[in-house]
Design a protein around this motif. Structure first.
Motif, PDB file in Angstrom:
ATOM      1  N   MET A   1       0.912  -0.739  -0.105  1.00 49.64           N
ATOM      2  CA  MET A   1       0.272   0.033   0.187  1.00 49.64           C
ATOM      3  C   MET A   1       1.362   1.144   0.134  1.00 49.64           C
ATOM      4  SD  MET A   1      -3.151   0.780   2.632  1.00 49.64           S
ATOM      5  CE  MET A   1      -4.507   2.407   2.820  1.00 49.64           C
ATOM      6  N   GLY A   2       1.535   2.057  -1.078  1.00 53.89           N
ATOM      7  CA  GLY A   2       2.240   3.293  -1.653  1.00 53.89           C
ATOM      8  C   GLY A   2       1.265   4.238  -1.281  1.00 53.89           C
ATOM      9  N   PHE A   3       1.495   5.406  -1.347  1.00 51.45           N
ATOM     10  CA  PHE A   3       1.711   7.041  -1.240  1.00 51.45           C
ATOM     11  C   PHE A   3       0.345   6.794  -1.332  1.00 51.45           C
ATOM     12  CE2 PHE A   3       1.636  11.321  -2.246  1.00 51.45           C
ATOM     13  CZ  PHE A   3       1.141  11.901  -0.984  1.00 51.45           C
ATOM     14  N   GLY A   4       0.214   6.522  -2.866  1.00 50.43           N
ATOM     15  CA  GLY A   4      -0.642   7.078  -3.942  1.00 50.43           C
ATOM     16  C   GLY A   4      -2.206   6.713  -3.977  1.00 50.43           C
ATOM     17  N   GLN A   5      -2.355   5.027  -3.059  1.00 54.25           N
ATOM     18  CA  GLN A   5      -3.787   4.594  -2.381  1.00 54.25           C
ATOM     19  C   GLN A   5      -3.577   4.995  -1.120  1.00 54.25           C
ATOM     20  OE1 GLN A   5      -2.995   0.092  -2.354  1.00 54.25           O
ATOM     21  NE2 GLN A   5      -4.432  -0.326  -1.792  1.00 54.25           N
ATOM     22  N   SER A   6      -2.429   4.886  -0.057  1.00 57.78           N
ATOM     23  CA  SER A   6      -3.138   5.988   0.975  1.00 57.78           C
ATOM     24  C   SER A   6      -3.604   7.453   0.722  1.00 57.78           C
ATOM     25  CB  SER A   6      -1.880   5.957   1.641  1.00 57.78           C
ATOM     26  OG  SER A   6      -1.206   4.655   2.223  1.00 57.78           O
ATOM     27  N   ASP A 174       4.550  -4.700   8.946  1.00 61.35           N
ATOM     28  CA  ASP A 174       4.555  -5.085   7.801  1.00 61.35           C
ATOM     29  C   ASP A 174       4.262  -4.203   6.559  1.00 61.35           C
ATOM     30  OD1 ASP A 174       5.104  -6.826   5.528  1.00 61.35           O
ATOM     31  OD2 ASP A 174       3.061  -7.450   6.046  1.00 61.35           O
ATOM     32  N   ASN A 175       4.001  -3.056   6.682  1.00 57.10           N
ATOM     33  CA  ASN A 175       3.436  -1.643   6.204  1.00 57.10           C
ATOM     34  C   ASN A 175       4.091  -0.297   6.260  1.00 57.10           C
ATOM     35  OD1 ASN A 175       1.572  -3.599   4.141  1.00 57.10           O
ATOM     36  ND2 ASN A 175       0.827  -4.236   6.063  1.00 57.10           N
ATOM     37  N   PRO A 176       4.890  -0.532   6.812  1.00 54.78           N
ATOM     38  CA  PRO A 176       5.741   0.358   6.877  1.00 54.78           C
ATOM     39  C   PRO A 176       5.188   2.088   6.174  1.00 54.78           C
ATOM     40  CG  PRO A 176       7.458  -0.932   5.856  1.00 54.78           C
ATOM     41  CD  PRO A 176       6.123  -1.484   5.909  1.00 54.78           C
ATOM     42  N   PHE A 216      -8.756   1.907   5.687  1.00 59.61           N
ATOM     43  CA  PHE A 216      -7.177   1.934   5.949  1.00 59.61           C
ATOM     44  C   PHE A 216      -7.062   0.296   6.659  1.00 59.61           C
ATOM     45  CE2 PHE A 216      -4.535   5.424   5.385  1.00 59.61           C
ATOM     46  CZ  PHE A 216      -4.051   5.129   5.512  1.00 59.61           C
ATOM     47  N   TYR A 217      -7.943  -0.148   7.679  1.00 61.38           N
ATOM     48  CA  TYR A 217      -7.534  -1.928   7.666  1.00 61.38           C
ATOM     49  C   TYR A 217      -8.458  -2.780   6.252  1.00 61.38           C
ATOM     50  CZ  TYR A 217      -8.191  -5.576  10.066  1.00 61.38           C
ATOM     51  OH  TYR A 217      -8.406  -7.358  10.462  1.00 61.38           O
ATOM     52  N   THR A 218      -9.192  -1.750   6.210  1.00 66.55           N
ATOM     53  CA  THR A 218     -10.151  -2.736   5.106  1.00 66.55           C
ATOM     54  C   THR A 218      -8.773  -2.947   3.522  1.00 66.55           C
ATOM     55  OG1 THR A 218     -12.473  -1.679   5.814  1.00 66.55           O
ATOM     56  CG2 THR A 218     -12.160  -3.573   3.300  1.00 66.55           C
ATOM     57  N   VAL A 222      -7.332  -6.806   2.362  1.00 65.71           N
ATOM     58  CA  VAL A 222      -7.681  -6.922   0.835  1.00 65.71           C
ATOM     59  C   VAL A 222      -6.092  -7.340   0.337  1.00 65.71           C
ATOM     60  CG1 VAL A 222      -8.386  -5.759  -1.658  1.00 65.71           C
ATOM     61  CG2 VAL A 222      -9.324  -5.620   0.511  1.00 65.71           C
ATOM     62  N   LYS A 223      -5.249  -6.318   0.576  1.00 67.68           N
ATOM     63  CA  LYS A 223      -3.998  -6.779   0.094  1.00 67.68           C
ATOM     64  C   LYS A 223      -3.554  -8.520   0.686  1.00 67.68           C
ATOM     65  CE  LYS A 223       0.726  -5.765   1.222  1.00 67.68           C
ATOM     66  NZ  LYS A 223       2.169  -5.307   2.035  1.00 67.68           N
ATOM     67  N   TYR A 224      -4.145  -8.540   1.994  1.00 70.17           N
ATOM     68  CA  TYR A 224      -3.003 -10.162   2.425  1.00 70.17           C
ATOM     69  C   TYR A 224      -4.398 -11.337   1.543  1.00 70.17           C
ATOM     70  CZ  TYR A 224       0.208  -7.989   5.070  1.00 70.17           C
ATOM     71  OH  TYR A 224       1.396  -6.834   6.042  1.00 70.17           O
ATOM     72  N   LEU A 225      -5.774 -10.907   1.716  1.00 74.33           N
ATOM     73  CA  LEU A 225      -6.459 -11.530   0.820  1.00 74.33           C
ATOM     74  C   LEU A 225      -6.596 -12.041  -0.197  1.00 74.33           C
ATOM     75  CD1 LEU A 225      -9.657 -10.141   1.741  1.00 74.33           C
ATOM     76  CD2 LEU A 225      -8.896 -12.427   2.741  1.00 74.33           C
ATOM     77  N   ILE A 226      -5.704 -11.091  -1.152  1.00 72.10           N
ATOM     78  CA  ILE A 226      -5.397 -11.119  -2.267  1.00 72.10           C
ATOM     79  C   ILE A 226      -3.923 -11.587  -2.850  1.00 72.10           C
ATOM     80  CG2 ILE A 226      -4.385  -9.834  -4.422  1.00 72.10           C
ATOM     81  CD1 ILE A 226      -6.215  -7.291  -4.283  1.00 72.10           C
ATOM     82  N   ALA A 227      -2.705 -11.788  -1.532  1.00 71.20           N
ATOM     83  CA  ALA A 227      -1.789 -12.289  -1.972  1.00 71.20           C
ATOM     84  C   ALA A 227      -2.709 -13.922  -1.994  1.00 71.20           C
ATOM     85  CB  ALA A 227      -0.703 -12.055  -0.911  1.00 71.20           C
TER      86      ALA A 227
END
Length: 238
Positions: A1-6, A174-176, A216-218, A222-227
């Protein structure tokens, strides 16, 4: 989750707050009144009894915890498109007040220990304690980010206290970049609420932070569900 997505999550939280403005204002006002009601009663009916003062602080922490859980509960349902009634605040309060109170007391203890360590380290002017002081400072920032995720985890996943802390801690580590963005955004909202904008913003900030934290949590989830889905697909092909 990068700057743009944040940043997109932040903008979406603003848009959602505007779309549900009445709910945001009412929820924030209810949160504020219920959270501080024991302490406000002590202020309006002052007494020199320090035990009553201490009791008002403890009760305020409990009501704050339950109200925060209730606010997260309301906006979690809202973001899922579910109907929300006035009773939802009370339902969320009852459901999360016990776990939420323990979590908040632990967080307060953690901040207190870290703050004491910083003061102690700065009182000893040596390179070793100077390094320790910086370490404790980063610990405070880490704990602050962790607190932004722990209530959404508690509400959305309905897990135990230990598991909520564990998940929040691992997600933060895990998501600095996402954690740093959430830290900056949350601190900006809090500073604006307390300093720059004043009272009008106070009727908005808690609800907005609840929406932001839920989003943010959602997104992280989603990131981990996709992975996990990708990994399962690779296993099937093998």
């Amino acid at each position: 989750m990068g700057f743009g997505q944040s940043w997109r999550v932040f903008v979406r939280a603003i848009r959602t707050s505007y779309e549900h403005l009445a709910k945001v204002l009412l929820g924030n006002a209810t949160w504020f009144i219920v959270s501080l009601s024991p302490f406000l009663l002590f202020i309006y009916f002052p007494t020199e009894n320090y035990l009553i003062f201490l009791l008002s602080i403890i009760l305020s922490i409990i009501t704050f915890s339950g109200s925060t859980g209730a606010l997260q509960y309301i906006f979690h349902k809202t973001l899922k498109g579910e109907e929300v009634s006035a009773r939802c605040f009370w339902d969320g309060f009852k459901k999360h007040v016990f776990k939420g109170s323990i979590i908040v007391f632990v967080i307060i203890l953690g901040f207190s220990v870290l703050a004491f360590n910083i003061l102690f380290s700065r009182a000893n002017p040596s390179t070793f304690f100077l390094v320790l002081s910086g370490f404790w400072f980063w610990g405070i920032l880490y704990l602050f980010v962790l607190t932004q995720l722990i209530f959404p985890i508690l509400v959305q996943e309905n897990v135990g206290i230990r598991e909520a802390f564990k998940r929040a801690a691992l997600l933060t580590l895990d998501n600095p970049l996402a954690s740093a963005m959430l830290l900056i955004m949350s601190l900006s909202v809090i500073v604006l609420s307390m300093v720059a904008v004043g009272v009008p913003f106070l009727v908005f900030s808690a609800s907005f932070l609840s929406i932001l934290q839920n989003y943010f949590y959602t997104e992280l989830k989603v990131k981990y569900l996709i992975a996990a889905e990708v990994e399962q697909g690779e296993d099937k092909r093998e």
